[in-house]
Design a protein around this motif. Sequence first.
Motif, PDB file in Angstrom:
ATOM      1  N   HIS A 104      10.586  -5.229   1.939  1.00 18.91           N
ATOM      2  CA  HIS A 104      10.952  -4.575   0.677  1.00 18.91           C
ATOM      3  C   HIS A 104      11.778  -5.530  -0.169  1.00 18.91           C
ATOM      4  N   GLY A 105      11.613  -5.459  -1.473  1.00 22.88           N
ATOM      5  CA  GLY A 105      12.427  -6.275  -2.343  1.00 22.88           C
ATOM      6  C   GLY A 105      11.676  -6.762  -3.562  1.00 22.88           C
ATOM      7  N   PRO A 106      12.270  -7.717  -4.248  1.00 25.53           N
ATOM      8  CA  PRO A 106      11.709  -8.189  -5.519  1.00 25.53           C
ATOM      9  C   PRO A 106      10.322  -8.814  -5.390  1.00 25.53           C
ATOM     10  N   ASP A 107      10.000  -9.375  -4.233  1.00 22.90           N
ATOM     11  CA  ASP A 107       8.667  -9.964  -4.075  1.00 22.90           C
ATOM     12  C   ASP A 107       7.582  -8.896  -4.166  1.00 22.90           C
ATOM     13  N   VAL A 108       7.842  -7.730  -3.616  1.00 20.62           N
ATOM     14  CA  VAL A 108       6.867  -6.637  -3.686  1.00 20.62           C
ATOM     15  C   VAL A 108       6.695  -6.204  -5.139  1.00 20.62           C
ATOM     16  N   ARG A 109       7.785  -6.077  -5.856  1.00 14.51           N
ATOM     17  CA  ARG A 109       7.720  -5.719  -7.281  1.00 14.51           C
ATOM     18  C   ARG A 109       6.936  -6.778  -8.062  1.00 14.51           C
ATOM     19  N   ASP A 110       7.202  -8.046  -7.787  1.00 14.84           N
ATOM     20  CA  ASP A 110       6.498  -9.131  -8.480  1.00 14.84           C
ATOM     21  C   ASP A 110       5.001  -9.078  -8.194  1.00 14.84           C
ATOM     22  N   TRP A 111       4.630  -8.819  -6.949  1.00 10.23           N
ATOM     23  CA  TRP A 111       3.212  -8.735  -6.596  1.00 10.23           C
ATOM     24  C   TRP A 111       2.563  -7.510  -7.217  1.00 10.23           C
ATOM     25  N   THR A 112       3.297  -6.404  -7.327  1.00 12.60           N
ATOM     26  CA  THR A 112       2.753  -5.220  -7.993  1.00 12.60           C
ATOM     27  C   THR A 112       2.414  -5.560  -9.437  1.00 12.60           C
TER      28      THR A 112
ATOM     29  N   MET B  53      -5.596 -10.781  -3.329  1.00 12.48           N
ATOM     30  CA  MET B  53      -4.222 -10.898  -2.835  1.00 12.48           C
ATOM     31  C   MET B  53      -4.146 -11.875  -1.669  1.00 12.48           C
ATOM     32  N   ARG B  54      -5.089 -11.769  -0.749  1.00 12.99           N
ATOM     33  CA  ARG B  54      -5.091 -12.679   0.411  1.00 12.99           C
ATOM     34  C   ARG B  54      -5.211 -14.130  -0.042  1.00 12.99           C
ATOM     35  N   GLU B  55      -6.147 -14.384  -0.957  1.00 15.00           N
ATOM     36  CA  GLU B  55      -6.359 -15.752  -1.453  1.00 15.00           C
ATOM     37  C   GLU B  55      -5.139 -16.249  -2.229  1.00 15.00           C
ATOM     38  N   ALA B  56      -4.636 -15.424  -3.127  1.00 18.22           N
ATOM     39  CA  ALA B  56      -3.489 -15.832  -3.944  1.00 18.22           C
ATOM     40  C   ALA B  56      -2.246 -15.991  -3.071  1.00 18.22           C
ATOM     41  N   GLY B  57      -2.068 -15.119  -2.089  1.00 21.13           N
ATOM     42  CA  GLY B  57      -0.921 -15.214  -1.179  1.00 21.13           C
ATOM     43  C   GLY B  57      -0.979 -16.475  -0.350  1.00 21.13           C
ATOM     44  N   ALA B  58      -2.176 -16.860   0.098  1.00 17.00           N
ATOM     45  CA  ALA B  58      -2.332 -18.089   0.880  1.00 17.00           C
ATOM     46  C   ALA B  58      -2.021 -19.314   0.040  1.00 17.00           C
ATOM     47  N   LYS B  59      -2.471 -19.317  -1.195  1.00 20.07           N
ATOM     48  CA  LYS B  59      -2.176 -20.437  -2.106  1.00 20.07           C
ATOM     49  C   LYS B  59      -0.685 -20.525  -2.375  1.00 20.07           C
ATOM     50  N   HIS B  60      -0.065 -19.380  -2.572  1.00 22.77           N
ATOM     51  CA  HIS B  60       1.381 -19.334  -2.847  1.00 22.77           C
ATOM     52  C   HIS B  60       2.169 -19.868  -1.644  1.00 22.77           C
ATOM     53  N   ALA B  61       1.741 -19.476  -0.449  1.00 23.64           N
ATOM     54  CA  ALA B  61       2.441 -19.918   0.770  1.00 23.64           C
ATOM     55  C   ALA B  61       2.330 -21.434   0.951  1.00 23.64           C
ATOM     56  N   LYS B  62       1.184 -22.007   0.588  1.00 25.23           N
ATOM     57  CA  LYS B  62       1.005 -23.458   0.710  1.00 25.23           C
ATOM     58  C   LYS B  62       1.902 -24.216  -0.253  1.00 25.23           C
ATOM     59  N   MET B  63       2.216 -23.608  -1.398  1.00 25.27           N
ATOM     60  CA  MET B  63       3.045 -24.263  -2.404  1.00 25.27           C
ATOM     61  C   MET B  63       4.511 -24.270  -2.022  1.00 25.27           C
ATOM     62  N   GLU B  64       4.905 -23.369  -1.141  1.00 26.47           N
ATOM     63  CA  GLU B  64       6.336 -23.288  -0.758  1.00 26.47           C
ATOM     64  C   GLU B  64       6.733 -24.352   0.213  1.00 26.47           C
TER      65      GLU B  64
END
Length: 71
Positions: A30-38, A60-71
């Motif tokens: 829970h938190g701001p990340d969920v709000r941002d993804w919504t 979401m799966r594709e975008a989340g995977a790309k986001h995780a690689k950037m971190e």
Amino acid sequence: MLELEGLEKAWEVKPLVNGKDIMHILRLKHGPDVRDWTQKIIEWQLAYPAATADECLEWMREAGAKHAKME
């Protein structure tokens, strides 16, 4: 103009997936990340108004995977 774009009721758009789905798919708490993804999901839905919940989950799966690689 909005009618031409099919956005005359854009303010009524509800996310195709809920916060629990977001947290489960993206492994978030829970938190701001969920709000941002919504918000991202709503923007995606406006870009793809005929899309289904399954298509949204795949995005979401594709975008989340790309986001995780950037971190």
